[in-house]
Every structure is written in structure tokens, then in C-alpha cells.
Design an enzyme around this catalytic site. Structure first.
Site, PDB file in Angstrom:
ATOM      1  N   ASP A  13       0.174 -75.315  30.044  1.00 26.55           N
ATOM      2  CA  ASP A  13       0.727 -74.306  29.120  1.00 26.55           C
ATOM      3  C   ASP A  13      -0.246 -73.213  28.654  1.00 26.55           C
ATOM      4  O   ASP A  13      -1.390 -73.509  28.299  1.00 26.55           O
ATOM      5  CB  ASP A  13       1.185 -74.966  27.818  1.00 26.55           C
ATOM      6  N   GLU A  45       9.918 -78.858  23.732  1.00 24.58           N
ATOM      7  CA  GLU A  45       8.487 -78.563  23.636  1.00 24.58           C
ATOM      8  C   GLU A  45       8.292 -77.063  23.397  1.00 24.58           C
ATOM      9  O   GLU A  45       9.184 -76.251  23.656  1.00 24.58           O
ATOM     10  CB  GLU A  45       7.774 -78.963  24.940  1.00 24.58           C
TER      11      GLU A  45
HETATM   12  C1  FRU Z   1       4.294 -78.855  27.708  1.00 24.32           C
HETATM   13  C2  FRU Z   1       3.427 -79.951  27.125  1.00 24.32           C
HETATM   14  C3  FRU Z   1       3.312 -79.800  25.618  1.00 24.32           C
HETATM   15  C4  FRU Z   1       2.017 -80.489  25.318  1.00 24.32           C
HETATM   16  C5  FRU Z   1       1.181 -80.135  26.526  1.00 24.32           C
HETATM   17  C6  FRU Z   1       0.242 -81.218  26.955  1.00 24.32           C
HETATM   18  O1  FRU Z   1       4.054 -78.630  29.052  1.00 24.32           O
HETATM   19  O2  FRU Z   1       3.935 -81.203  27.470  1.00 24.32           O
HETATM   20  O3  FRU Z   1       4.419 -80.317  24.908  1.00 24.32           O
HETATM   21  O4  FRU Z   1       1.451 -80.039  24.127  1.00 24.32           O
HETATM   22  O5  FRU Z   1       2.078 -79.862  27.569  1.00 24.32           O
HETATM   23  O6  FRU Z   1      -0.616 -80.769  27.951  1.00 24.32           O
END
Ligand code: FRU
Length: 510
Positions: free
Chosen positions: A56, A231
Site C-alpha cells: 500500500d 481496509e
Molecule cells: C492492505 C493492508 C492494510 C494493512 C497493510 C499491511 O493491503 O492489508 O490493511 O495495513 O496492508 O501491509
């Protein structure tokens, strides 16, 4: 007017290949990309870390002429692992300079996703010098202790960061999925608002100082796509060209996206500083392709710029860990500008590559009078843009990128069924995961008899923007050599004037 062969003007080369692009072909030995720019699948103008795993985008904030892009990063391998915040800076949203790692895991856990703000009024009290403090609000993830929200701050334009000694600022209330804080300043109530993903709803918190947070409301019970965990939310006000604005809630979901795995749904509505009230119950999708996830908007874009700027992670949790790249894994999408557009009474969030990217393009070929099947030779570059303007469509038309090995990507407009398909089933390396060889489907709100379409191709991705970003599909593709042909297959029963296709060379930054 019915298209007639009489009006056909043969395909003409209007401008010939130009190599005056200042940025193209430049590889810098010092930046560490000189070797890797020739690596298979290495994007030429999308951000990738030089090495290792990325997911992300995080902490996107503009400050003093620089766009900051932090990202989920695992520096010890090409698969997801204990998360850090990697960092890159750009002055134009296209040419990103990778920085050193900014946040390392600690006793509270891994550094998961979050946001950053410019604390102009020094509400958190972190200011030490002349610069406005940048404050990051992120999730600490700990296997036993759970997920909590924490702060870190920088007083030197994002170069060095301190974690706040009072972390966490938002403890875990006993809920496993409690993460990805996106904070923004709410002018009317003079408070910070945090959108937080809590299992499959969003909690909105407020704070005067970024440290002490109060729960204001919950959004999402019983509405929207629920096929997976929610998310990376984002709540922001978005203006349309008519000056009217709406509040928009972005929520990434995994799994549960319309074409499988990860995707970003959104709602338009109103926000009064406490509650977000959607104007529709059913989710809309920002991007119908498989590979645009966890994207959010930049904080602190100056009023005189006024744009809402976005970047997403160009992958999908279905197969992100096993895509066929070697030294690194995953790229970001091209940075995009978001706009609110009214379409048949609905508010739609349109997205288009930022103007800075278009400014870097060099036109190499164009064809006019686009009214019969034709094949346009491509220069065999890894990165290019095909821009189609005013193309008349009938009931079934297709556009195809093909390389010397016959690998191809097809974009098909099926007006009869109001669908667009993006077929990457024969696009090259597809067998690393059963879900990858997909034909992705995007419903049209109405039949499209006239289109503009920009197809942005880099070494391992294609991003399709139809009608000024009203319909978008982003997909990774692992073609084993560059595309050399663009084929246009048009049906006979089209109405209207012919259009124009232009091919642009994109900057080869890496
Ligand atoms: C989204 C996610 C978020 C988390 C991160 C962990 O892709 O799952 O919810 O904070 O990636 O790397």
C-alpha cells in the site's frame, strides 16, 4: 451520420518518431536503477522500489514543493513480511526518488498502513524549528497485542522521523481488524477527522491534537460490498467541474472486488464533521481492473493547486506475492487526479493520470479517420500511451495490443450488453496463479457510441481510462517482449464521424 468507406482517409503518419524527450533513456548509475532498468517487467515510469517487497501507498502528503509517498515495505525479501514504511519523493508525481526507510518495526509491532498530515497549527505540539511538522498516523500491528494507532513526526521536511513517546494514541478495543487511519483536517469544525477500518465498517474519530481521539460515528453497517475485510478508508471532499462538491468515502476491500480479490469501492454523500451520510446504498467501484488497491488521496495539496490527487498499489492480494518479477515486487499506479462527475443523475468519481504525466509524453505517431479495421505499428517500447479521441463505436468493437510472440491484451466494447472487457488471458506470463489469466468485466452505465480512451502501457501494466476517467481498468500484464502492434477491429454498423488515434512515447525514468 453513418460511416461510409467514402470518407475513409488512409492512415497517415502525422509526426515521426521524436527522441527529444529530456527524461527518456536517462539512467542514473547512482540511483541504483541503471542495472535494473533492463530487467524484465521493470516499469519505466511507475514507482517501484529498487529492491524487495512493496504494498500500500501510505502517508501521502505534499509539503514545500515535494510530494511524499511512503509505502508498506519489507526490506529483506520480495514477499510480504514485517512491515516498514519505505519513502519516495517527487516534485512532479512521476519521477520518484527513493529515500531511506523511515519507520521500522518496534516493540508495538510492524508499521502498517496510515496517513500523514502537515500540522500547520502545531496542534500536536511536535514543532521544534521553522518547518511545519509533518505527522504520520499509522497502525502498529502486533500478533499478540493487536492493532493500535500511533504517531511519528518530522520537523525537517520528512527527512527524519521520531516516533511519539506516548504511542499508541488509539488503543485496541478488542477488535482484530482495527487499522489504516486516514486523517484529514476538517475546516468547518476545526478538528482532525480519522477514518479507520474496523472489520467491515468504518469508524470516524475526531481530535483537536492528533493525540486524543473520540469516536464520532460508524459507517457501513449493512451497506456496500462485504465479501472481505474493509481496509484503507479515505474520506474527502471532492469538487466537480461545475464547482459543486460532495464528500467521498473510499474503502478498499479484500477479497470481494468485482473481478476477484482486492478492489476499491466508494460512496458519495455528505459529511457534517460527525457522520458521513451516503446518497446511495450500493457500492460503486473506483477502478474495475484487478490491480488498483489501497489507494488514497494526498494531504495538504495547496488551494492554488486545488486538485485531489491519488495513487494506488498496482496489485491484488490474490497473487501479489508470486508475480514474476525478481528483485522487487509491485508498482504503484500512475498518480491520478480525481474528479466528481455527474453522469445520468449519479455522482461518479472519475480518475485520470495527472497532467504532469501528459506533459512528459512525446507524440510519435497519429492516425486520422479512424473508421475501419487497421493495424498501427508500435515502436516496441516498454512504455507508451495510446490516446483515442472521438471514436465512434457500434455494438461490438475491440482494440488489441500484440507483440511478436502473439501475446496480447484485448479491450472489447460490447455495447449490446453494456460491458467492457479487458482480456489478459494470453498476455504472456499468466500461469503463476490460476486467477491471473482473467477476462475482466466492467459494466457501462449506458451504451457508449462515442469514446475517448487513453491506454497507458508500461513494462508490466496497462491502465485504461475511458471518457475522461469515467470508466477505469488497471491490470498488471507480464508480456515477455514489448508490444509492436495496436490492432483496431471495428464493426460495420457505427454511426458518426471518424476519430483520431495518437501514440505517445512515455518517459523512461527507470
Ligand atoms: C492492505 C493492508 C492494510 C494493512 C497493510 C499491511 O493491503 O492489508 O490493511 O495495513 O496492508 O501491509
Amino acid at each position: 451520420m453513418k460511416l461510409s468507406k467514402l470518407f475513409y482517409i488512409p492512415f497517415i503518419i502525422i509526426s515521426s518518431y521524436s527522441c527529444s524527450q529530456t527524461k527518456s533513456n536517462s539512467t542514473n548509475v547512482e540511483d541504483g536503477y541503471s542495472e535494473v532498468s533492463t530487467e524484465p517487467f521493470r516499469p519505466q515510469f511507475h514507482f517501484t522500489p529498487k529492491e524487495n517487497w512493496m504494498n500500500d501507498p501510505n502517508g501521502m502528503v505534499y509539503y514545500d514543493g515535494e510530494y511524499h509517498l511512503f509505502y508498506q515495505y519489507y526490506p529483506d525479501g520480495t514477499e510480504w513480511g514485517p512491515m516498514h514504511w519505505g519513502h519516495a519523493i517527487s516534485t512532479d508525481l512521476v519521477d520518484w526518488e527513493e529515500q531511506d526507510i523511515k519507520l521500522y518495526p518496534d516493540e508495538l509491532g510492524y508499521i502498517f498502513s496510515g496517513s500523514a498530515v502537515a500540522d500547520h497549527h502545531n496542534t500536536a505540539g511536535f514543532k521544534t524549528g521553522e518547518e511545519t511538522p509533518l505527522v504520520a498516523i499509522f497502525t502498529h500491528h502486533h500478533e499478540e497485542k493487536g492493532q493500535v494507532q500511533s504517531l511519528a513526526y518530522s520537523n525537517d521536511k520528512g527527512r527524519t522521523w521520531e516516533k511519539y513517546e506516548g504511542n499508541p494514541v488509539l488503543p485496541n478495543p478488542g477488535i482484530a481488524d482495527f487499522r489504516d487511519p486516514k486523517v484529514s483536517w476538517h475546516e468547518q469544525s476545526e478538528k482532525w477527522i480519522m477514518a479507520l477500518a474496523v472489520k467491515d465498517v468504518i469508524h470516524l474519530y475526531s481530535s483537536k491534537d492528533l493525540k486524543d481521539w473520540s469516536l464520532e460515528s460508524e459507517f457501513g453497517k449493512g451497506i456496500g460490498a462485504k465479501g472481505g475485510v474493509w481496509e484503507c478508508p479515505d474520506l474527502f471532499e471532492l469538487a466537480g467541474d461545475d464547482g459543486q462538491s460532495k464528500w467521498v468515502m473510499f474503502i478498499s476491500i479484500n477479497p470481494g472486488a468485482p473481478n476477484g480479490g482486492s478492489g476499491t469501492q466508494y460512496f458519495t454523500g455528505d459529511f457534517d464533521g460527525i457522520t458521513f451520510t451516503p446518497e446511495h446504498q450500493e457500492e460503486k467501484w473506483l477502478d474495475w481492473g484487478t490491480d488498483n488497491y489501497a489507494g488514497v488521496t494526498w494531504a495538504n495539496i495547496p488551494d492554488k493547486d486545488g486538485r485531489t490527487l491519488f495513487i494506488g498499489w498496482m496489485s491484488n492480494w490474490d497473487y501479489a506475492n508470486i508475480t514474476p518479477t525478481q528483485k522487487w515486487r509491485s508498482a504503484m499506479t500512475i498518480a491520478r487526479e480525481l474528479k466528481l462527475v455527474r453522469d445520468g443523475g449519479e455522482n461518479i468519481v472519475a480518475s485520470l493520470p495527472v497532467g504532469e504525466f501528459y506533459e512528459m509524453l512525446e507524440e510519435v505517431t497519429s492516425a486520422e479517420s479512424f473508421d475501419k479495421d487497421q493495424t498501427i505499428a508500435l515502436a516496441g517500447k516498454k512504455g507508451f500511451v495510446i490516446s483515442l479521441k472521438d471514436i465512434s463505436l457500434g455494438e461490438n468493437e475491440s482494440f488489441k495490443l500484440v507483440n511478436e510472440s502473439g501475446e496480447n491484451i484485448t479491450i472489447q466494447f460490447d455495447n449490446a450488453n453494456q460491458k467492457v472487457y479487458l482480456d489478459r488471458s494470453q498476455s504472456g506470463k499468466v500461469d503463476f496463479h490460476e486467477a491471473f489469466a482473467s477476462v475482466q468485466e466492467m459494466p457501462l452505465r449506458k451504451k457508449l457510441y462515442k469514446i475517448n480512451m487513453d491506454i497507458v502501457v508500461d513494462a508490466s501494466s496497462v491502465e485504461v481510462f475511458i471518457n475522461e476517467g469515467m470508466y477505469v481498468m488497471t491490470a498488471q500484464v507480464f508480456n515477455t517482449n514489448p508490444f509492436t502492434r495496436f490492432e483496431v477491429h471495428l464493426s460495420e454498423n457505427r454511426e458518426g464521424d471518424s476519430g483520431m488515434v495518437r501514440i505517445y512515447e512515455a518517459p523512461a525514468i527507470r
